[in-house]
Design a protein around this motif. Sequence first.
Motif, PDB file in Angstrom:
ATOM      1  N   ARG A  39       0.863  -0.693   0.238  1.00 17.58           N
ATOM      2  CA  ARG A  39       0.322   0.160   0.327  1.00 17.58           C
ATOM      3  C   ARG A  39       0.743   1.208  -0.207  1.00 17.58           C
ATOM      4  O   ARG A  39       0.587   2.515  -0.455  1.00 17.58           O
ATOM      5  CB  ARG A  39      -0.577  -0.063   0.899  1.00 17.58           C
ATOM      6  N   HIS A  40       1.914   0.988   1.123  1.00 18.68           N
ATOM      7  CA  HIS A  40       3.140   2.574   0.851  1.00 18.68           C
ATOM      8  C   HIS A  40       3.522   2.690   0.208  1.00 18.68           C
ATOM      9  O   HIS A  40       4.870   3.541  -0.061  1.00 18.68           O
ATOM     10  CB  HIS A  40       3.010   2.866   3.174  1.00 18.68           C
ATOM     11  N   ASP A  41       4.907   1.722  -0.416  1.00 16.08           N
ATOM     12  CA  ASP A  41       5.729   1.444  -1.630  1.00 16.08           C
ATOM     13  C   ASP A  41       4.914   2.170  -2.453  1.00 16.08           C
ATOM     14  O   ASP A  41       5.427   1.424  -3.834  1.00 16.08           O
ATOM     15  CB  ASP A  41       6.278   0.505  -1.427  1.00 16.08           C
ATOM     16  N   HIS A  42       5.095   3.352  -3.153  1.00 18.17           N
ATOM     17  CA  HIS A  42       4.421   3.864  -4.177  1.00 18.17           C
ATOM     18  C   HIS A  42       5.189   3.498  -5.652  1.00 18.17           C
ATOM     19  O   HIS A  42       4.734   3.725  -5.963  1.00 18.17           O
ATOM     20  CB  HIS A  42       4.189   4.914  -4.150  1.00 18.17           C
ATOM     21  N   PHE A  89      14.361  -0.825   9.691  1.00 19.84           N
ATOM     22  CA  PHE A  89      14.960   0.777   9.193  1.00 19.84           C
ATOM     23  C   PHE A  89      15.513   0.424   7.588  1.00 19.84           C
ATOM     24  O   PHE A  89      15.199   1.253   7.559  1.00 19.84           O
ATOM     25  CB  PHE A  89      15.920   1.413  10.047  1.00 19.84           C
ATOM     26  N   GLU A  90      15.631  -0.114   7.948  1.00 15.56           N
ATOM     27  CA  GLU A  90      15.657  -0.337   6.092  1.00 15.56           C
ATOM     28  C   GLU A  90      14.629  -0.450   5.092  1.00 15.56           C
ATOM     29  O   GLU A  90      14.848   0.019   4.561  1.00 15.56           O
ATOM     30  CB  GLU A  90      16.709  -2.047   5.360  1.00 15.56           C
ATOM     31  N   VAL A  91      14.076  -1.132   5.617  1.00 12.43           N
ATOM     32  CA  VAL A  91      13.037  -1.098   4.669  1.00 12.43           C
ATOM     33  C   VAL A  91      12.454   0.685   4.266  1.00 12.43           C
ATOM     34  O   VAL A  91      11.323   0.633   4.147  1.00 12.43           O
ATOM     35  CB  VAL A  91      11.610  -2.659   5.243  1.00 12.43           C
ATOM     36  N   ILE A  92      11.950   0.719   5.791  1.00 13.98           N
ATOM     37  CA  ILE A  92      11.339   2.555   6.126  1.00 13.98           C
ATOM     38  C   ILE A  92      11.927   3.432   5.206  1.00 13.98           C
ATOM     39  O   ILE A  92      11.490   4.304   4.546  1.00 13.98           O
ATOM     40  CB  ILE A  92      11.601   3.007   7.647  1.00 13.98           C
ATOM     41  N   GLY A  93      13.424   2.807   5.095  1.00 15.41           N
ATOM     42  CA  GLY A  93      14.612   3.612   4.479  1.00 15.41           C
ATOM     43  C   GLY A  93      13.753   4.294   3.023  1.00 15.41           C
ATOM     44  O   GLY A  93      14.018   4.900   2.165  1.00 15.41           O
ATOM     45  N   GLN A  94      13.305   3.044   2.493  1.00 12.65           N
ATOM     46  CA  GLN A  94      13.034   2.504   1.314  1.00 12.65           C
ATOM     47  C   GLN A  94      11.209   3.681   0.520  1.00 12.65           C
ATOM     48  O   GLN A  94      11.418   3.739  -0.684  1.00 12.65           O
ATOM     49  CB  GLN A  94      12.664   1.253   0.733  1.00 12.65           C
ATOM     50  N   LEU A  95      10.915   3.444   1.677  1.00 12.34           N
ATOM     51  CA  LEU A  95       9.816   4.208   1.611  1.00 12.34           C
ATOM     52  C   LEU A  95       9.867   5.927   1.319  1.00 12.34           C
ATOM     53  O   LEU A  95      10.824   6.457   1.840  1.00 12.34           O
ATOM     54  CB  LEU A  95       8.967   3.630   2.964  1.00 12.34           C
ATOM     55  N   SER A  96       8.975   6.542   1.123  1.00 13.75           N
ATOM     56  CA  SER A  96       7.984   8.162   0.472  1.00 13.75           C
ATOM     57  C   SER A  96       8.686   9.232   2.414  1.00 13.75           C
ATOM     58  O   SER A  96       8.435   8.273   3.518  1.00 13.75           O
ATOM     59  CB  SER A  96       6.863   9.017   0.401  1.00 13.75           C
ATOM     60  N   ALA A  97       8.938  10.048   1.877  1.00 17.08           N
ATOM     61  CA  ALA A  97       8.972  11.122   3.052  1.00 17.08           C
ATOM     62  C   ALA A  97       9.028  10.652   4.429  1.00 17.08           C
ATOM     63  O   ALA A  97       8.846  10.991   5.122  1.00 17.08           O
ATOM     64  CB  ALA A  97       9.127  11.939   2.670  1.00 17.08           C
ATOM     65  N   ARG A  98       7.112  10.662   3.934  1.00 15.88           N
ATOM     66  CA  ARG A  98       6.364  10.385   5.135  1.00 15.88           C
ATOM     67  C   ARG A  98       6.537   9.539   6.127  1.00 15.88           C
ATOM     68  O   ARG A  98       6.163   9.385   7.364  1.00 15.88           O
ATOM     69  CB  ARG A  98       4.609   9.396   4.485  1.00 15.88           C
ATOM     70  N   TRP A  99       6.786   8.630   6.247  1.00 16.43           N
ATOM     71  CA  TRP A  99       8.125   7.469   6.671  1.00 16.43           C
ATOM     72  C   TRP A  99       8.907   7.441   7.571  1.00 16.43           C
ATOM     73  O   TRP A  99       9.593   7.247   9.288  1.00 16.43           O
ATOM     74  CB  TRP A  99       7.533   6.002   5.963  1.00 16.43           C
ATOM     75  N   GLN A 100      10.393   8.196   6.862  1.00 19.56           N
ATOM     76  CA  GLN A 100      11.213   8.732   7.470  1.00 19.56           C
ATOM     77  C   GLN A 100      11.018   8.842   8.790  1.00 19.56           C
ATOM     78  O   GLN A 100      12.498   8.946  10.036  1.00 19.56           O
ATOM     79  CB  GLN A 100      11.907   9.745   6.565  1.00 19.56           C
ATOM     80  N   PRO A 101      10.045   9.691   9.751  1.00 20.28           N
ATOM     81  CA  PRO A 101      10.189  10.360  10.727  1.00 20.28           C
ATOM     82  C   PRO A 101      10.682   9.054  12.047  1.00 20.28           C
ATOM     83  O   PRO A 101      11.760   8.675  12.971  1.00 20.28           O
ATOM     84  CB  PRO A 101       9.059  11.269  11.220  1.00 20.28           C
ATOM     85  N   LEU A 102      10.168   7.553  11.096  1.00 17.68           N
ATOM     86  CA  LEU A 102      10.442   6.727  12.210  1.00 17.68           C
ATOM     87  C   LEU A 102      11.789   6.288  12.295  1.00 17.68           C
ATOM     88  O   LEU A 102      12.382   5.205  13.410  1.00 17.68           O
ATOM     89  CB  LEU A 102       9.224   5.160  11.432  1.00 17.68           C
ATOM     90  N   ARG A 103      12.252   6.337  11.212  1.00 16.93           N
ATOM     91  CA  ARG A 103      14.006   6.294  11.577  1.00 16.93           C
ATOM     92  C   ARG A 103      15.332   6.773  12.365  1.00 16.93           C
ATOM     93  O   ARG A 103      15.751   6.730  13.575  1.00 16.93           O
ATOM     94  CB  ARG A 103      14.770   6.937   9.791  1.00 16.93           C
TER      95      ARG A 103
END
Length: 158
Positions: A39-42, A89-103
């Motif tokens: 859903r989120h890896d556009h 964290f490696e996967v989150i790094g592949q997602l859009s900027a919206r998810w980067q704060p999780l890093r």
Amino acid sequence: MPSSQTRPTPAPLLKPGETVVLFDGVCKLCNGWARFLIRHDHQRRVRLAAVQSPEGQALLAWAGLPVDQFDTMAVIRDRQYWERSDAFFEVIGQLSARWQPLRLLRIVPRRLRDWAYDRIALNRYRLFGKYDTCLLPNPDHEQRFLKITMPFVAKSEN
């Protein structure tokens, strides 16, 4: 940068630079994670493979991870693989900027992150449930899953 393990040869089945997330295909939590990624890896940076699939088994064996015990998520790219919280964290790094704060959660020491990860992973069936078999991807999501493609071999006529 998350800590990764490096292997002497590139991962099988992957194109150079391609990232695959290995997840427990019967775990309801893990399937939810796979649906989240779809859903989120556009930009379609991440492919998926259940650890129980032939593709997942081949990649686990390549990484030297157990092929019969699935207590962690793994992320594989080229000659590298990540496990546990580093994989997240490696996967989150592949997602859009919206998810980067999780890093930002990486400031938590790895030992503590992995301890928390292990508590959830080891109790995931009890906490979230389990399917009897691996769920098959929806037809519109099928291309997101890593598949072994067998080369076409023409039969000789006798």
